[in-house]
Design a protein around this motif. Structure first.
Motif, PDB file in Angstrom:
ATOM      1  N   ALA A 205       0.831  -1.202   0.000  1.00 46.83           N
ATOM      2  CA  ALA A 205       0.000   0.000   0.000  1.00 46.83           C
ATOM      3  C   ALA A 205       0.870   1.259   0.000  1.00 46.83           C
ATOM      4  O   ALA A 205       0.574   2.233  -0.719  1.00 46.83           O
ATOM      5  N   VAL A 206       1.938   1.229   0.789  1.00 40.08           N
ATOM      6  CA  VAL A 206       2.842   2.384   0.808  1.00 40.08           C
ATOM      7  C   VAL A 206       3.518   2.549  -0.551  1.00 40.08           C
ATOM      8  O   VAL A 206       3.674   3.683  -1.068  1.00 40.08           O
ATOM      9  N   LEU A 207       3.924   1.428  -1.144  1.00 43.29           N
ATOM     10  CA  LEU A 207       4.542   1.504  -2.471  1.00 43.29           C
ATOM     11  C   LEU A 207       3.570   2.098  -3.491  1.00 43.29           C
ATOM     12  O   LEU A 207       3.950   2.956  -4.318  1.00 43.29           O
ATOM     13  N   ALA A 208       2.331   1.661  -3.447  1.00 45.03           N
ATOM     14  CA  ALA A 208       1.335   2.190  -4.388  1.00 45.03           C
ATOM     15  C   ALA A 208       1.128   3.686  -4.178  1.00 45.03           C
ATOM     16  O   ALA A 208       1.003   4.450  -5.161  1.00 45.03           O
ATOM     17  N   GLU A 209       1.100   4.116  -2.948  1.00 41.54           N
ATOM     18  CA  GLU A 209       0.907   5.541  -2.697  1.00 41.54           C
ATOM     19  C   GLU A 209       2.086   6.357  -3.213  1.00 41.54           C
ATOM     20  O   GLU A 209       1.912   7.443  -3.776  1.00 41.54           O
ATOM     21  N   ARG A 210       3.309   5.812  -3.052  1.00 38.91           N
ATOM     22  CA  ARG A 210       4.484   6.548  -3.531  1.00 38.91           C
ATOM     23  C   ARG A 210       4.515   6.594  -5.061  1.00 38.91           C
ATOM     24  O   ARG A 210       4.867   7.616  -5.662  1.00 38.91           O
ATOM     25  N   VAL A 211       4.159   5.514  -5.686  1.00 38.91           N
ATOM     26  CA  VAL A 211       4.123   5.517  -7.152  1.00 38.91           C
ATOM     27  C   VAL A 211       3.056   6.496  -7.639  1.00 38.91           C
ATOM     28  O   VAL A 211       3.275   7.240  -8.622  1.00 38.91           O
ATOM     29  N   ALA A 212       1.947   6.527  -6.952  1.00 40.90           N
ATOM     30  CA  ALA A 212       0.902   7.483  -7.323  1.00 40.90           C
ATOM     31  C   ALA A 212       1.402   8.920  -7.149  1.00 40.90           C
ATOM     32  O   ALA A 212       1.097   9.796  -7.971  1.00 40.90           O
TER      33      ALA A 212
END
Lengths: 222, 612
Positions: A205-212
């Motif tokens: 989830a953190v990775l997805a937020e950073r990519v976003a």
């Protein structure tokens, strides 16, 4: 303007963190050091602005006599705590440490007993009652497995066995504790697996937020 | 108590001369420590006369041992035979030193044990004894044998030999021990009862003479010997203690390498008779052989290995070689990273909507119902207990909950037990303000800032919320703002929302605040990793609602009818989870296939050739 600069700095630091995919490198370490340094510096500022200045310095300088007297107590305890850096005067710091440990242990143990131990024990024993099974929308099998899991997990942490006198096979009654302990270990494995899965999901989830964030900064998404 | 050697020898001589030196077990009593004057008084007249005459003859009594000088100066004609005991009448006529001098003064009759090229000094017995041929223990020199032949063994010496069952044969060794241990003890030379006095034997006298060479020059340098000072008690300051103050070596047996270590600091300065501690303690040695113990080869090899390890010491570690590039691991890492990034980017950019919105769980629905049931302007505490590392997951969750609170026109009172929490809270409030939500600072929202102390601080805050009296934004009194005026006690709060990234913080809130205010509904909004640990508190009724992770935030946004960031991220997270699951399955299958092939290859290789 400052917001824009901050956004691009965050973008750059995010890319530096992502560079760990090529292995440990100086850029990744630079980002880590910046993160740790900024976090500690900010915590220091917060500690001064939220604790020391309003609760100690201001009462001592501008407070009433009572406020000064009250503020004098943490001042003395803090000074005693600073003596721990000296080998010769370190014994004076035991007073402050004893105060911290004593108060902290009393509050934490009292809260643990009243807030965790007794309520959780009561909830576990409540599953033995077959009537309020639908108390929270659960089904009978949920209560059943909760009971089985609780009992067998507790047995798994009891290291008591019975040795047969003749060295041969034991009866079912004698083997029952070990069988229950094995079932309890299965429950433990499932619990640890759930914790690991939760940690993995949180990381993704953190990775997805950073990519976003990166895509949003680049204007790819809105 | 140690005393100078010359005085010991003198005392021993006096004791023998008096005939009271032999005890029942054949050992001499300790030498008297009386002053010289008293000692002279204790001497028989004939011996005192010998000493006086010797002093007159030599004129320099300090240059040699007094006992040697006295005996050297004595002559048979000058002895007072009337005062001697019967057995000493003959011995006194031909004393030891006189016999030596006679042989020295008459070269043709010089015994073999005297060096021919080295003339003896007049009273330098020590030099004479240096060249003395050492007789074996139990034997006596020829000159002494002649004396005994002439005068015979007196009864006084012969009788104890018959009555002494033990110790007589050990007399020589006892004498050596007495000399070696002189600096530390009061041991005096001991006499074997059956033969001539052992202290007269060359092996006993030679070390005395050698040591006297080292002591006498020091005394002649100006330091008077303690025994020579009349009226001074010997016991007040022993000579060995005086000698310790000297910087030069004292009492060092020549050639003794085992005790040759010399101390550098006082009070042991100059003393070389010191056992070195380090070799004994630190250097492992081979143990004594235990009779009857069977040591196998394996045990011997292990013992040798242990001994080598102890004696070898640590070896420096070699420089680490640069790890060779593992192309296989490099490819695997890049493959996984690219797959995850591709899945996330595709989900965020394309927004395919392939994954249906998750159905809200019962805890999430319960949380929604609690916030939905709030009256307008209800004070709600919101704890931002997470760090920036978790903001990617908990940020969307916080926005979803705050947005719902703003819709209900609740008063949000934010605080945190983490130093970074107030900043994160303010970021969320500012983001909602940008969206146009009803979260005007001071009217609908207040940030109380950082609450230090952990559980202690929480307990104090539960008793008195006013301890946080500094607004995080403007530093003013937060309780004077309309957004916080309705909260005088936590009992007036309508709900407590805990945004936590770890179970410990959530547990502190439940234990400290929840137990103090059981009617205060607590809603936990946690990371997905905390959900398994927070669930029991929901099952026990201590938590009234539980929203966990991006799926929980997405379902909550679905419940509120306002899909936002959590909805987009949830699909990206779902895609990434699918990729992660695929990678795990592929990796597990690959490992399984590899293991099967390895087992088959190993089985084939181990099979005997005849079975192929």
């Amino acid at each position: 303007m400052i917001e824009t600069i901050g956004t691009w700095v965050a973008f750059g630091l995010t890319l530096l963190i992502f560079s760990v995919v090529i292995g440990d490198n100086p850029l990744y370490r630079l980002a880590l050091h910046v993160l740790i340094g900024v976090t500690l510096a900010y915590a220091l500022v917060v500690g001064w602005a939220s604790v020391l200045q309003p609760r100690l310095i201001a009462p001592l300088l501008t407070g009433s006599a009572v406020e000064r007297l009250v503020a004098f107590v943490p001042l003395v305890l803090g000074a005693l705590l600073l003596t721990k850096i000296s080998a010769r005067l370190g014994g004076l710091g035991h007073i402050a440490v004893a105060f911290l440990i004593g108060v902290g242990a009393a509050v934490a143990i009292g809260g643990a007993v009243l807030g965790t131990l007794l309520p959780q024990t009561g909830a576990a024993t409540a599953s033995l009652n077959p009537f309020p099974l639908d108390r929270r929308g659960g089904a009978a099998w949920v209560a059943f497995w909760a009971l089985i899991g609780t009992v067998t997990t507790l047995i798994a942490f009891t290291f008591v066995g019975r040795r047969t006198t003749d060295g041969g096979s034991s009866s079912v009654a004698q083997r029952l504790p070990s069988l229950a302990a094995q079932v309890g270990r299965l429950f433990l494995i499932v619990a640890f697996g759930a914790l690991y899965a939760g940690a993995l999901v949180a990381t993704i989830a953190v990775l997805a937020e950073r990519v976003a964030f990166v895509l949003r900064t680049l204007g790819v998404i809105s | 108590m140690y005393e100078p050697l010359s005085q010991q020898m003198e005392s021993a001589t006096s004791a023998v001369a008096e005939g009271n030196g032999s005890s029942g077990n054949g050992y001499m009593p300790e030498p008297a420590l009386a002053p010289p004057d008293d000692q002279d008084a204790a001497l028989p007249e004939w011996l005192a006369q010998i000493e006086r005459e010797a002093s007159e003859t030599t004129g320099k009594p300090e240059d040699s041992a007094p006992w040697a000088e006295g005996e050297a100066a004595a002559s048979p004609q000058e002895g007072t035979a009337a005062e001697l005991p019967p057995w000493l009448e003959g011995m006194a006529v031909v004393p030891v030193q006189a016999a030596i001098e006679e042989q020295v003064s008459e070269p043709p009759e010089r015994p073999e044990w005297l060096p021919a090229e080295e003339p003896l000094g007049e009273a330098d017995l020590s030099l004479a004894l240096e060249g003395t041929e050492v007789a074996p223990p139990g034997e006596m020199p020829a000159w002494l044998g002649e004396l005994i032949t002439q005068i015979g063994v007196p009864d006084m010496l012969a009788t104890p030999a018959e009555t002494a069952p033990e110790g007589a044969s050990e007399a020589g060794a006892s004498d050596e021990r007495a000399v070696e241990g002189a600096p530390e003890g009061d041991a005096a030379p001991e006499l074997p009862a059956a033969e001539a006095p052992a202290w007269l034997s060359p092996e006993a006298l030679s070390p005395w003479a050698e040591e006297a060479q080292g002591v006498l020059p020091a005394e002649s340098d100006g330091a008077e010997p303690a025994a020579a000072e009349p009226g001074v008690a010997q016991a007040e300051l022993p000579a060995w203690l005086q000698a310790m103050q000297a910087a030069g070596p004292i009492m060092a047996p020549p050639g003794d390498s085992a005790v040759s270590s010399e101390a550098d600091a006082r009070p042991l300065a100059g003393m070389r008779v010191i056992l070195p501690a380090e070799p004994i303690v630190a250097v492992p040695r081979l143990g004594a052989t235990v009779p009857g113990l069977v040591v196998t080869e394996e045990q011997a090899a292990q013992a040798e290995l242990l001994r080598s390890l102890l004696t070898a010491g640590p070896e420096p570690l070699p420089e680490p070689l640069p790890a060779p590039r593992n192309w296989r691991a490099w490819v695997e890492r890049w493959s996984v990273a690219l797959a995850l990034l591709a899945a996330i980017v595709a989900a965020l950019v394309l927004q395919p909507g392939l994954l249906p919105a998750p159905e809200a769980t019962a805890p999430t629905q319960s949380a929604y119902q609690i916030i939905q049931g709030l009256r307008p302007e209800s004070p709600v505490l919101v704890a931002f207990d997470y760090e920036t590392a978790s903001s990617g997951e908990l940020g969307p969750l916080a926005l979803a909950l705050l947005r719902h609170l703003a819709d209900r026109n609740a008063h949000v009172i934010a605080l945190s037990t983490r130093p970074m929490g107030p900043a994160l809270a303010q970021m969320a409030l500012d983001a909602l303000a940008v969206e146009g939500a009803n979260v005007r600072y001071g009217e609908q929202a207040v940030n109380l800032g950082y609450l230090p102390g952990g559980p202690v601080g929480l307990s104090a805050f539960a008793l008195n919320p006013a301890i946080l009296n500094r607004d995080y934004v403007d530093g003013g009194n937060p309780w004077a703002k309309p957004g916080a005026q309705g909260l005088v006690s936590l009992a007036q709060a309508q709900a407590l929302v805990v945004l936590s990234s770890d179970a410990l913080s959530l547990r502190d809130w439940v234990e400290q605040v929840g137990t103090a205010f059981p009617n205060l509904p607590i809603i936990a909004a946690t990371s997905a990793s905390v959900e398994p640990l927070a669930r029991p508190y929901y099952e026990s009724g201590q938590l009234k609602g539980l929203v966990a992770g991006l799926p929980g935030a997405d379902s909550y946004e679905t419940l509120t009818g306002k899909p936002a960031l959590a909805t987009h991220l949830r699909e990206a997270q779902g895609f990434a989870q699918g990729v992660a699951l695929l990678v795990l399955v592929i990796g597990a299958l690959a490992a399984l296939v590899r293991r099967i092939m390895d087992d088959r290859r190993r089985t084939t290789g181990d099979r005997p050739q005849g079975q192929h």
